[in-house]
Scaffold this motif. Structure first.
Motif, PDB file in Angstrom:
ATOM      1  N   HIS A 145      26.606  46.029  61.571  1.00 14.72           N
ATOM      2  CA  HIS A 145      27.190  45.458  62.853  1.00 14.72           C
ATOM      3  C   HIS A 145      28.320  44.597  62.724  1.00 14.72           C
ATOM      4  O   HIS A 145      29.224  44.619  63.520  1.00 14.72           O
ATOM      5  CB  HIS A 145      26.121  44.933  63.694  1.00 14.72           C
ATOM      6  N   LEU A 146      28.232  43.446  61.737  1.00 11.31           N
ATOM      7  CA  LEU A 146      29.243  42.438  61.820  1.00 11.31           C
ATOM      8  C   LEU A 146      30.423  43.112  61.039  1.00 11.31           C
ATOM      9  O   LEU A 146      31.591  42.642  61.492  1.00 11.31           O
ATOM     10  CB  LEU A 146      28.698  41.574  60.598  1.00 11.31           C
ATOM     11  N   ASN A 147      30.560  44.225  60.148  1.00 11.95           N
ATOM     12  CA  ASN A 147      31.711  44.839  59.758  1.00 11.95           C
ATOM     13  C   ASN A 147      32.416  45.687  60.983  1.00 11.95           C
ATOM     14  O   ASN A 147      33.634  45.483  61.007  1.00 11.95           O
ATOM     15  CB  ASN A 147      31.211  45.904  58.800  1.00 11.95           C
ATOM     16  N   ARG A 148      31.618  46.191  61.608  1.00 12.71           N
ATOM     17  CA  ARG A 148      32.151  46.816  63.156  1.00 12.71           C
ATOM     18  C   ARG A 148      32.768  45.800  63.962  1.00 12.71           C
ATOM     19  O   ARG A 148      34.016  45.986  64.522  1.00 12.71           O
ATOM     20  CB  ARG A 148      31.035  47.447  63.794  1.00 12.71           C
ATOM     21  N   MET A 149      32.073  44.738  63.961  1.00 16.26           N
ATOM     22  CA  MET A 149      32.721  43.606  64.973  1.00 16.26           C
ATOM     23  C   MET A 149      33.810  42.947  64.319  1.00 16.26           C
ATOM     24  O   MET A 149      34.923  42.595  65.253  1.00 16.26           O
ATOM     25  CB  MET A 149      31.688  42.373  65.310  1.00 16.26           C
ATOM     26  N   ARG A 150      34.074  42.564  63.249  1.00 15.91           N
ATOM     27  CA  ARG A 150      35.078  42.275  62.566  1.00 15.91           C
ATOM     28  C   ARG A 150      36.525  43.077  62.481  1.00 15.91           C
ATOM     29  O   ARG A 150      37.428  42.697  63.055  1.00 15.91           O
ATOM     30  CB  ARG A 150      34.985  41.993  61.093  1.00 15.91           C
ATOM     31  N   LYS A 151      36.051  44.472  62.286  1.00 14.82           N
ATOM     32  CA  LYS A 151      37.161  45.509  62.427  1.00 14.82           C
ATOM     33  C   LYS A 151      37.804  45.320  63.993  1.00 14.82           C
ATOM     34  O   LYS A 151      38.894  45.258  64.458  1.00 14.82           O
ATOM     35  CB  LYS A 151      36.516  46.909  62.329  1.00 14.82           C
ATOM     36  N   CYS A 152      36.640  45.336  65.028  1.00 13.14           N
ATOM     37  CA  CYS A 152      36.981  45.438  66.499  1.00 13.14           C
ATOM     38  C   CYS A 152      37.519  43.905  66.790  1.00 13.14           C
ATOM     39  O   CYS A 152      38.810  44.248  67.433  1.00 13.14           O
ATOM     40  CB  CYS A 152      35.657  45.386  67.252  1.00 13.14           C
ATOM     41  N   TYR A 153      37.267  43.128  66.478  1.00 15.72           N
ATOM     42  CA  TYR A 153      37.951  41.631  66.877  1.00 15.72           C
ATOM     43  C   TYR A 153      39.293  41.503  65.965  1.00 15.72           C
ATOM     44  O   TYR A 153      40.111  40.786  66.811  1.00 15.72           O
ATOM     45  CB  TYR A 153      36.941  40.404  66.615  1.00 15.72           C
ATOM     46  N   ARG A 154      39.432  42.031  64.874  1.00 13.54           N
ATOM     47  CA  ARG A 154      40.716  41.965  64.237  1.00 13.54           C
ATOM     48  C   ARG A 154      41.605  42.533  64.787  1.00 13.54           C
ATOM     49  O   ARG A 154      42.984  42.490  64.860  1.00 13.54           O
ATOM     50  CB  ARG A 154      40.454  42.380  62.587  1.00 13.54           C
ATOM     51  N   ALA A 155      41.434  43.769  65.474  1.00 17.32           N
ATOM     52  CA  ALA A 155      42.252  44.516  66.021  1.00 17.32           C
ATOM     53  C   ALA A 155      42.745  44.023  67.302  1.00 17.32           C
ATOM     54  O   ALA A 155      43.953  43.911  67.596  1.00 17.32           O
ATOM     55  CB  ALA A 155      41.660  45.970  66.532  1.00 17.32           C
ATOM     56  N   LYS A 156      41.764  43.278  68.200  1.00 20.10           N
ATOM     57  CA  LYS A 156      41.980  42.512  69.196  1.00 20.10           C
ATOM     58  C   LYS A 156      43.141  41.353  68.999  1.00 20.10           C
ATOM     59  O   LYS A 156      43.930  40.927  69.857  1.00 20.10           O
ATOM     60  CB  LYS A 156      40.859  42.435  70.122  1.00 20.10           C
ATOM     61  N   HIS A 157      42.702  40.790  67.977  1.00 27.81           N
ATOM     62  CA  HIS A 157      43.304  39.541  67.375  1.00 27.81           C
ATOM     63  C   HIS A 157      44.719  39.913  67.212  1.00 27.81           C
ATOM     64  O   HIS A 157      45.586  39.312  67.693  1.00 27.81           O
ATOM     65  CB  HIS A 157      42.512  39.009  66.446  1.00 27.81           C
ATOM     66  N   ASP A 158      45.140  41.041  66.458  1.00 27.34           N
ATOM     67  CA  ASP A 158      46.377  41.310  65.937  1.00 27.34           C
ATOM     68  C   ASP A 158      47.109  41.763  67.174  1.00 27.34           C
ATOM     69  O   ASP A 158      48.259  41.477  67.355  1.00 27.34           O
ATOM     70  CB  ASP A 158      46.251  42.374  64.831  1.00 27.34           C
ATOM     71  N   ASP A 163      28.028  22.397  62.660  1.00 27.94           N
ATOM     72  CA  ASP A 163      27.965  23.316  63.839  1.00 27.94           C
ATOM     73  C   ASP A 163      28.846  24.484  63.444  1.00 27.94           C
ATOM     74  O   ASP A 163      30.103  24.621  63.222  1.00 27.94           O
ATOM     75  CB  ASP A 163      28.572  22.986  65.217  1.00 27.94           C
ATOM     76  N   ASP A 164      28.234  25.791  62.706  1.00 28.64           N
ATOM     77  CA  ASP A 164      28.683  26.790  62.269  1.00 28.64           C
ATOM     78  C   ASP A 164      28.773  27.854  63.167  1.00 28.64           C
ATOM     79  O   ASP A 164      27.944  29.099  62.894  1.00 28.64           O
ATOM     80  CB  ASP A 164      28.131  27.423  60.877  1.00 28.64           C
ATOM     81  N   HIS A 165      29.527  27.713  64.352  1.00 25.94           N
ATOM     82  CA  HIS A 165      29.062  28.541  65.443  1.00 25.94           C
ATOM     83  C   HIS A 165      29.754  30.106  65.375  1.00 25.94           C
ATOM     84  O   HIS A 165      29.188  31.144  66.107  1.00 25.94           O
ATOM     85  CB  HIS A 165      29.719  28.020  66.744  1.00 25.94           C
ATOM     86  N   ASP A 166      30.690  30.170  64.645  1.00 25.10           N
ATOM     87  CA  ASP A 166      31.504  31.505  64.748  1.00 25.10           C
ATOM     88  C   ASP A 166      32.068  32.030  63.351  1.00 25.10           C
ATOM     89  O   ASP A 166      33.255  32.546  63.296  1.00 25.10           O
ATOM     90  CB  ASP A 166      32.577  32.000  65.788  1.00 25.10           C
ATOM     91  N   SER A 167      31.441  31.547  62.315  1.00 29.92           N
ATOM     92  CA  SER A 167      32.131  31.742  60.652  1.00 29.92           C
ATOM     93  C   SER A 167      32.139  33.071  60.401  1.00 29.92           C
ATOM     94  O   SER A 167      32.978  33.466  59.437  1.00 29.92           O
ATOM     95  CB  SER A 167      31.301  30.701  60.060  1.00 29.92           C
ATOM     96  N   GLU A 168      31.223  34.005  61.092  1.00 23.45           N
ATOM     97  CA  GLU A 168      31.533  35.385  60.698  1.00 23.45           C
ATOM     98  C   GLU A 168      32.781  35.938  60.828  1.00 23.45           C
ATOM     99  O   GLU A 168      33.132  37.210  60.058  1.00 23.45           O
ATOM    100  CB  GLU A 168      30.391  36.288  61.294  1.00 23.45           C
ATOM    101  N   PHE A 169      33.728  35.461  61.817  1.00 21.35           N
ATOM    102  CA  PHE A 169      34.729  36.315  61.947  1.00 21.35           C
ATOM    103  C   PHE A 169      35.835  35.541  61.530  1.00 21.35           C
ATOM    104  O   PHE A 169      36.730  34.394  62.123  1.00 21.35           O
ATOM    105  CB  PHE A 169      35.041  36.185  63.584  1.00 21.35           C
ATOM    106  N   ARG A 170      36.588  35.943  60.450  1.00 19.49           N
ATOM    107  CA  ARG A 170      37.655  35.464  59.979  1.00 19.49           C
ATOM    108  C   ARG A 170      38.689  36.537  59.416  1.00 19.49           C
ATOM    109  O   ARG A 170      38.050  37.386  58.938  1.00 19.49           O
ATOM    110  CB  ARG A 170      37.365  34.558  58.541  1.00 19.49           C
TER     111      ARG A 170
END
Length: 462
Positions: free
Chosen positions: A361-374, A276-283
Motif C-alpha cells: 500500500h505504501l508503494n502504491r501511495m508513494r507512486k500516487c503522491y509522487r505523480a501528484k507532486h510532480d 514527531d515523525d508525521h509523514d516520513s513515509e513520503f519522500r
C-alpha cells in the motif's frame, strides 16, 4: 449550564470519553453551544453522568487540543472560536430557524485529506472478517494498556527497517491519535515543564501543550530547522520538533542540526526532544532520511508517529516510544490508563502489516503522491516569479510565500473569492505571507482546476 448527554454503556459501544467528545463537538458545530459559553466543570459533569472524572478530563482535553474548547485557569472551560483557530468553512447565518449551511468550494487544498481511492478496502475487510470468524473473545477485552505486544513488536520492526529507529516493543505505547498520546505524555513529564516549539508549528500540538499547562516558548527557524542557540537561551527543558519534514514549512533538518539538538539535550539530565515523525513515509527525491531517534545514544528522544497519513485518518492508531527513564515513570504511575484502541483494530492492523499489505500500500501511495507532486510542481512554474514554492520533494503539501508582501489572510480571501480553499500557514501569526496547499486527497484534474483558479486569484503574470 447542563449537558444532556445520553451515554451508551453496552459492550462494543464507543469509549465513554469518545461519546462525550462527539456530543460536545457536534453541539458546537451545530451552533447549539455558542462561542464563549461556559461548560460544566469536569467534576460536575462526572457527577451528573455518574462516571470517572478522568473520563471527562480526557474528553475535555481532546476538545481543547482541537480548539473546540478553551481552558481558562481558575475559571473553567469555554466554547472556543473554532472557525478562527482552524479556518473551518464560514457558516452562513441561518434564517427563520434554518440550520447553518457551509460555504462550498470547488477545490479544497485540504490540509487533512488523503487519497482514499487507493486504499485496499477489500483486503482490510477480508482481514477483519477472518479475525471475527475465529471466535476469539479476547479481541473484545481491554488487553494490554500499552497495546497488544504483537502489534508493538511489528511496529518496532517496521520502524527499524524503514526509519533506522532503535526501539523495543516494550518502549511503545499505542493510542488513538497523537493528541491522546500527547495528553498521556503530559502526565509522564509533568505539566510544569518548559517546552520549546518551532515557529511556525503544528497548531494542534501547540494547543495540546497549552491546554496541559506547559510553559511554552516558540523558537524561530532557519533553513536547517529550529535554532539551537535560541533554544538554549529560552531555558526550555523539552524541544518539540519535526526533523524529517517540518510542518508547515516543509524543512528537512540536516544531520548537523540534529546533532546540535542532541548535544543540547545531553547537557542536562531532564532535557528531552519530542520527535514527531508525521509523514516520513513520503519522500520523492534522494534516500529516506533516518529519524532523529536513530542517532540518539543517550535516551533523549521521545518518538511519536501515526498511521493516519499512511493508511487513513479514521484508523486513529498512533504510537509513542519512550526513553527508558520515562518508560519507568509510565509503568510505575500510569499503566492504569486503558488502551484507547480496540483490540480488533490492533489485530487488523498487525495482520495488514505482517502479510505485506502495508508495504505494498505504501508503494502504491508513494507512486500516487509522487505523480501528484510532480504534476503540481509543473503547474506552479508560472507562480515562481511572484511566489517562493517550499516544502517540495516530501510529504503531501507545499507552501506558497508571496514575494510582494501580501499576507496569508489576503491570499486565503482572494482564493475563496474564486471558490478555492487554501490554508494559512500560521493562524496565530497575522504577518505571515505564506499559505499551505495540500494535494493528497485531490485528483490531477482537481489540482489543475484549482491552480488555474489560483492564477486568476493571485494575479499570476503569464
Amino acid at each position: 449550564m447542563d449537558l444532556m448527554i445520553q451515554l451508551n454503556t453496552e459492550q462494543g459501544s464507543a469509549h465513554l470519553y469518545e461519546q462525550i467528545y462527539d456530543y460536545i463537538k457536534q453541539e458546537i458545530k451545530g451552533g447549539k453551544l455558542p462561542r464563549g459559553e461556559k461548560l460544566p466543570s469536569t467534576r460536575t459533569l462526572a457527577q451528573n453522568l455518574q462516571i470517572s472524572r478522568t473520563t471527562v478530563d480526557l474528553a475535555y482535553g481532546q476538545l481543547v487540543s482541537e480548539g473546540y474548547l478553551e481552558s481558562r485557569p481558575g475559571s473553567g472551560y469555554y466554547v472556543g472560536n473554532v472557525r478562527e483557530l482552524y479556518g473551518f468553512d464560514e457558516l452562513k447565518k441561518p434564517s427563520h430557524g434554518s440550520r447553518p449551511v457551509k460555504e462550498k468550494y470547488e477545490v479544497d487544498f485540504s490540509t487533512a485529506a488523503v487519497d482514499m481511492e487507493q486504499f485496499p478496502f477489500s483486503t482490510w475487510r477480508k482481514i477483519n472478517r477472518s479475525l471475527l470468524s475465529q471466535d476469539n473473545s479476547s479481541l473484545f477485552s481491554l488487553g494490554d494498556p500499552q497495546g497488544d505486544f504483537s502489534l508493538r513488536e511489528t511496529i518496532a520492526g517496521y520502524l527499524h527497517s524503514s526509519r533506522g529507529a532503535h526501539i523495543l516493543p516494550e518502549q511503545l505505547i499505542v493510542g488513538a491519535g497523537n493528541e491522546y498520546l500527547l495528553l498521556l505524555l503530559e502526565k509522564i513529564l509533568g505539566n510544569r515543564r518548559h517546552i520549546a516549539l518551532e515557529s511556525p508549528t503544528y497548531q494542534k500540538a501547540f494547543l495540546c501543550f497549552e491546554s496541559c499547562g506547559f510553559r511554552i516558548s516558540t523558537i524561530s527557524m532557519d533553513r536547517q530547522g529550529m535554532r539551537v542557540g535560541e533554544l538554549q537561551q529560552s531555558g526550555a527543558q523539552i524541544a518539540y520538533v519535526m526533523p524529517s519534514h517540518q510542518y508547515p514549512t516543509g524543512i528537512v533538518m540536516p544531520i548537523g542540526r540534529r546533532q546540535e539538538l542532541l548535544a543540547w539535550a545531553n547537557q542536562e539530565p531532564d532535557r528531552y526532544i519530542i520527535e514527531d515523525d508525521h509523514d516520513s513515509e513520503f519522500r520523492y527525491k534522494g534516500k529516506p532520511v533516518p529519524c532523529l531517534q536513530s542517532i540518539d545514544s543517550e535516551e533523549k528522544v521521545i518518538y511519536i508517529g501515526t498511521f493516519s497519513k499512511a493508511i487513513a485518518p479514521a484508523i486513529r492508531i498512533s504510537f509513542l516510544a519512550l526513553p527508558d527513564p520515562l518508560l519507568k515513570i509510565y509503568q510505575q504511575q500510569y499503566r492504569f490508563f486503558s488502551s484507547t484502541v480496540p483490540r480488533m483494530d490492533q489485530s487488523t492492523l498487525r495482520q495488514f502489516m505482517v502479510e505485506g499489505h502495508f508495504e505494498r500500500h505504501l508503494n502504491r501511495m508513494r507512486k500516487c503522491y509522487r505523480a501528484k507532486h510532480d504534476f503540481l510542481m509543473q503547474q506552479l512554474k508560472p507562480f515562481r516569479r511572484q511566489f517562493v514554492v517550499g516544502g517540495e520533494n516530501a510529504g503531501t503539501f507545499l507552501t506558497l510565500t508571496a514575494r510582494d508582501g501580501r499576507t496569508q489572510e489576503e491570499l486565503v480571501k482572494a482564493a475563496a473569492e474564486r471558490k478555492i480553499r487554501v490554508y494559512p500557514m500560521d493562524a496565530r501569526e497575522k504577518d505571515s505571507h505564506t499559505v499551505l496547499i495540500r494535494y493528497g486527497g485531490l485528483s490531477l484534474e482537481e489540482i489543475e482546476k484549482g491552480i488555474a483558479a489560483l492564477k486568476e486569484a493571485f494575479g499570476i503574470l503569464k
